[in-house]
Each structure stands twice: as structure tokens, then as C-alpha cells.
Design an enzyme around this catalytic site. Structure first.
Site, PDB file in Angstrom:
ATOM      1  N   GLU A 177     -30.293  19.399 -12.043  1.00  0.00           N
ATOM      2  CA  GLU A 177     -29.494  19.322 -13.271  1.00  0.00           C
ATOM      3  C   GLU A 177     -30.212  19.866 -14.500  1.00  0.00           C
ATOM      4  OE1 GLU A 177     -27.106  15.244 -12.185  1.00  0.00           O
ATOM      5  OE2 GLU A 177     -29.086  15.042 -13.025  1.00  0.00           O
TER       6      GLU A 177
HETATM    7  C1  TNX Z   1     -27.305  12.572 -10.451  1.00  0.00           C
HETATM    8  S1  TNX Z   1     -28.118  13.806  -8.028  1.00  0.00           S
HETATM    9  C2  TNX Z   1     -28.656  12.686 -10.684  1.00  0.00           C
HETATM   10  C3  TNX Z   1     -29.333  11.635 -11.438  1.00  0.00           C
HETATM   11  C4  TNX Z   1     -28.414  10.512 -11.808  1.00  0.00           C
HETATM   12  C5  TNX Z   1     -27.454  10.253 -10.677  1.00  0.00           C
HETATM   13  C6  TNX Z   1     -26.569   9.073 -10.876  1.00  0.00           C
HETATM   14  C7  TNX Z   1     -29.402  14.089  -8.890  1.00  0.00           C
HETATM   15  C8  TNX Z   1     -30.442  14.840  -8.252  1.00  0.00           C
HETATM   16  N1  TNX Z   1     -29.464  13.641 -10.152  1.00  0.00           N
HETATM   17  O1  TNX Z   1     -29.959  12.172 -12.582  1.00  0.00           O
HETATM   18  O2  TNX Z   1     -29.184   9.382 -12.069  1.00  0.00           O
HETATM   19  O3  TNX Z   1     -26.674  11.385 -10.489  1.00  0.00           O
HETATM   20  O4  TNX Z   1     -25.827   8.789  -9.725  1.00  0.00           O
END
Ligand code: TNX
Length: 503
Positions: free
Chosen positions: A303
């Protein structure tokens, strides 16, 4: 009579016709001392008996090298129980199976007459705990290690840094914990592990045959780094997405130099074209490598929406190289698969859905093409922080949520990403993100029973390769573990999906 209940389902379990083994205070436990101590503790927790020997019935615990790593066999009959591990981990897993087989029969404790031959499908079976969004104490982490080890998990991935806080003391960069560890989501208190705390977690994990995989998330999820070393991070990127999340979940927008306690993701970035950033990466992972006996260092990479794609690619290739030069295997979330110069053999962690969307499987496949393997964490199955359909008011729903136990169970690791097979899969990992998870009991209720589905995906034969690998079998076997879990103090969610056995 139905088959005895073991979770995760063993490779083979055969019920014999003879009388069961009867356990009593005079049963003798002999053989390997560590395994004997684990078994004695488990027996006491489950039955209240302090086993002291003196009688005729014997449980023998032995290591006989030669079999597959982590494998064991267990035979129980009226006279004895014999558990043989190919190594210490295998013997430990045999003991966990024995603990599950111990059941009450009127006034006696028995082990049904069985033969179990068992070994794991995948080498890596992980659980992840996010200690950044909410900090969790050493005691809580040790408790989670014990719980996971009982289901034959062998890796604890600790998500040690995110926008909301930095949770590990490093002598090379002391300001991280001095200035960036005090806060958490929702204005809750923060915290961090001293180097001694971290060593204690590693030692406890090792005693349960688990490695620790530390993650320092980069180049996004780095707002907290900016509280300590402002020269290393960019200004927060306030996209429409961030503004929308702030509106939906409440909380302020991120602001440089101020602790962030909201739940938005994807607004922060390290400075990609500044050499000071790579000095920082080298310091952090260099010190972490020295503190971590396990082979993996996780650099995050998810992300990074505040980082331009070509900058992200450059960062990932340099950071993975720094880790590989330290003699460790880099692990990154699947987005990093987009980087053309990813360091060879980097392990990718897939967090897309069971049915991939948005090309996430394409990025995951790149790791395999690059000589690496994959860890599978399908978010709409085994993200343990997803809400249950009915249950406590905890958790998120973004991953096709809510997630039932049946959802957590009903997927097959080899069927998610086309064109790869079991040899390309390092294993399975169930993450627990902690935006809404504050306490050890929150962890228990969100993890149990869904964590058992992840354990079965990681350990047991493929779906279709064993009669036990069906939802109907699984829910019955999990239901039979209710009394064991209760005796171990595990506050599982008593969902109506599972036919819980009570004693
Ligand atoms: C996605 S999936 C994230 C996290 C959040 C989570 C909450 C991923 C690698 N990153 O930063 O905490 O969703 O479900």
C-alpha cells in the site's frame, strides 16, 4: 463412532479396534525431557492430573531422525502411547496431537487406540500480529505463540512499525522509540519492546519451535519514522481516498511531525532519492539481522500509495538487496512483485482475495519467476481481523467481510494463483491487524476458531487428498477442541457455525 478429532487434520489417522489407553496420575512419561515437560504441562492443564509415574501405563517420547522435517508418528493402545518425532519439532507436534486426543470417558481420561502418521504440507506456517496499530505486551505475544504452536504453526510474523507507531528499540536509531512509540490508533497508549523484550519473545518462540519474522514496513506506512527522523520522510499525501477514510472512520488527517492515530493507509513515504534513506534502511535491518536468528526479514512494501510506482520499484530493489547482503532472505507484500529489479529469491506475501482481483496474482507470480516462493494470506479467508458475521463488535470488513469460519476454511492454497504449484508455495500465514484489536482477549476471540482453518491450510493434505479435508469434518473436529481450548484459557468465539462439545 466418529474418528478422533485432530486439528490440523493429520496426513493419516487410523483408528484401531482395541481398548483405549487410560491416563492416570501413575502414568509414566519417559523419553525426551523437553517434550516430556511440554506434555506434562498440557496434561495438567487439560485434566488437572499431575502425572508422577509408578504404574504400568507408559507414554514414550522419542526422536528418531530420518523422516521428513517436523514429522512424527503416534500409536496408542491399551498399554502405551508412543510418539516418535523425526526431530524435536516433530516430537513437539506429536505431543500437541496427543493433547487433542486426550478425552474424558465417564470418570477416566483416555487416548483412543489410534495410529497417526503426520508431516506438514508446507514448510512455513505463520501467524502475524500487528503490534503497531495497537501495542501488545510481551506476555500477550507469548500467549499467542503458545496458542499458535498448539496448532502446529512455526512462524510468528511481528508487524513492528507502521504510521501509528514504532515498536522496537534499536541502538542505531534510538529516536525511533524515544519519539515515535508513544501512541496508537484511537489515542490509545503505545509502547515498544526493548531489545531484551525482543530476545525474550524470540527465545519463547524457539521453545515452541517457532521462528520470529520481524517486519519493518517501508517505504509507505512510515509516518512514525518522521516523528523521529523528519528528514527521511515526505509530507503526507492527502489523496481523496485518505480524506474519505478519515471521514468514514473519524480522526484527524495525518500531519507531518504529529503522531497519527487514525486508520487510513497509503499516505506516507520515505524519501526515495535521498541516500540518507538507505543508510537508515541499512542501520535498521543490519541491527535487526543481528537480533533475529530466523532466516527472514520482512520489509513490508504494501500500500505504498504515496510513492510513485517507479520510485517504489527502485526502493524495493535496493531494500531487498540490503537484506540479502546481510545473509537474510527478504520477504515483501505482493505489491513488491511489480519491481523489475527485485532481488532474486525474495519471498512474496500474497494478501489478495481467494479469487484474485486487480492483478494482485500477477504481482505475486513475479516472485516465483524471480526464483522466490510465496506465502499465502488470502484476506477474505484468513485475515483474522475481519469481523465475524455474528459476534463481537470488533474487526473490519473491507476484505469481502464479514468472514465466517466456513469462509476461512473453504479455499485451497494451490488454487489461488494460476500457474504455480506446491513447490512455489513456502506456506500459509494468518495475519491479525490491530486497528480494532486492543487486548489479549480481543486476539483470542478474533483468532479462535478461524486460526484453525489457516493451520489446516498450511499443515494438512490438499483439499480432495484426504477425507478429513472437508468443512463438515473440520467443524466437527474443531467443536471437539472446545474443552481443550477452554482448559488452556483460550477465549474463543463460540460461533453457532461450530458444534461445540461441552464436558
Ligand atoms: C491492509 S493487507 C493492510 C494493513 C491494514 C489491514 C487491515 C496489507 C498488507 N495491509 O495496513 O492494517 O488491511 O485489515
Amino acid at each position: 463412532m466418529s474418528l478422533p478429532s485432530v486439528v490440523p487434520a493429520p496426513a493419516s489417522l487410523e483408528q484401531a479396534t482395541g481398548a483405549p489407553f487410560r491416563l492416570s496420575a501413575t502414568t509414566r512419561i519417559e523419553g525426551e525431557t523437553d517434550a516430556a515437560a511440554s506434555l506434562a504441562a498440557l496434561v495438567t492443564a487439560r485434566t488437572g492430573l499431575e502425572v508422577e509415574g509408578g504404574g504400568a501405563s507408559t507414554i514414550t517420547l522419542a526422536i528418531e531422525p530420518g523422516g521428513a522435517a517436523e514429522s512424527y508418528s503416534l500409536t496408542a493402545d491399551e498399554a502405551s502411547v508412543v510418539v516418535t518425532g523425526a526431530d524435536a519439532a516433530g516430537l513437539f507436534y506429536g505431543v500437541q496431537t496427543l493433547g487433542q486426543l486426550l478425552t474424558r470417558d465417564d470418570d477416566a481420561w483416555i487416548v483412543p487406540a489410534v495410529t497417526v502418521e503426520d508431516s506438514p504440507r508446507f514448510a512455513y506456517r505463520g501467524v502475524m500480529l500487528d503490534v503497531a496499530r495497537h501495542f501488545h505486551s510481551v506476555e500477550t505475544v507469548k500467549g499467542y505463540i503458545d496458542r499458535a504452536a498448539g496448532l502446529k504453526f512455526n512462524a510468528l510474523h511481528l508487524h513492528l512499525a507502521d504510521d501509528q507507531g514504532w515498536r522496537l528499540q534499536l541502538h542505531s536509531r534510538p529516536k525511533l522509540t524515544e519519539l515515535a512509540s508513544g501512541t496508537a490508533v484511537g489515542g490509545d497508549p503505545g509502547g515498544f519492546y526493548t531489545k531484551a523484550d525482543y530476545a525474550e519473545i524470540i527465545a519463547h518462540a524457539a521453545s515452541r519451535h517457532m521462528i520470529v519474522v520481524p517486519e519493518i514496513d517501508m517505504p509507505g506506512h512510515t509516518h512514525a519514522v518522521g516523528l523521529a527522523y523528519p528528514e527521511l520522510v515526505e509530507e503526507p499525501v492527502l489523496s481523496d481516498h485518505i480524506i474519505e477514510i478519515a471521514r468514514d472512520y473519524g480522526g484527524d488527517l495525518p500531519e507531518a511531525g504529529k503522531p497519527y492515530d487514525g486508520m487510513a493507509v497509503g499516505f506516507s513515504s520515505l524519501k526515495i532519492h535521498d541516500e540518507a534513506t538507505y543508510d537508515f534502511v541499512a542501520d535498521v535491518f543490519g541491527e535487526l539481522a543481528g537480533m533475529t536468528p530466523g532466516p527472514y526479514l520482512h520489509l513490508g512494501g504494501d500500500e505504498a500509495l504515496g510513492t510513485a510506482p517507479e520510485d517504489f520499484a527502485l526502493f524495493v530493489s535496493r531494500a531487498t538487496e540490503i537484506i540479502a547482503d546481510l545473509g537474510k532472505t527478504p520477504v515483501a507484500w505482493h505489491e513488491a512483485g511489480a519491481a523489475p529489479d527485485l532481488t532474486e529469491a525474495t519471498v512474496g506475501q500474497y494478501w489478495g482475495f481467494v479469487t484474485p482481483t486487480d492483478g494482485m496474482d500477477v504481482k505475486a507470480r513475479e516472485f516465483v519467476r524471480n526464483g522466490g516462493q510465496l506465502i499465502l494470506s488470502p484476506a477474505d479467508a484468513i485475515y483474522l481481523d475481519m469481523k465475524y458475521p455474528t459476534g463481537p463488535d470488533l474487526g473490519l470488513t473491507w476484505a469481502n467481510g464479514p468472514t465466517s469460519v466456513e469462509d476461512a476454511y473453504s479455499w485451497e492454497p494451490s488454487a489461488i494463483i494460476r500457474g504455480i504449484d506446491d513447490t512455489d508455495i513456502l506456506g500459509v500465514e494468518a495475519p491479525m491487524w490491530s486497528e480494532t484489536i486492543r487486548t489479549a482477549s480481543d486476539i483470542d476471540t478474533m483468532a479462535f476458531p478461524r486460526i484453525a482453518a489457516a493451520a489446516e491450510a498450511g499443515w494438512s493434505p490438499a483439499t480432495g487428498a484426504s477425507d478429513l479435508r472437508t468443512w463438515e469434518s473440520f467443524r466437527t473436529r474443531v467443536g471437539a477442541l472446545g474443552p481443550l481450548w477452554t482448559s488452556l484459557g483460550i477465549g474463543f468465539h463460540p460461533t453457532g457455525e461450530i458444534p461445540w462439545v461441552t464436558e
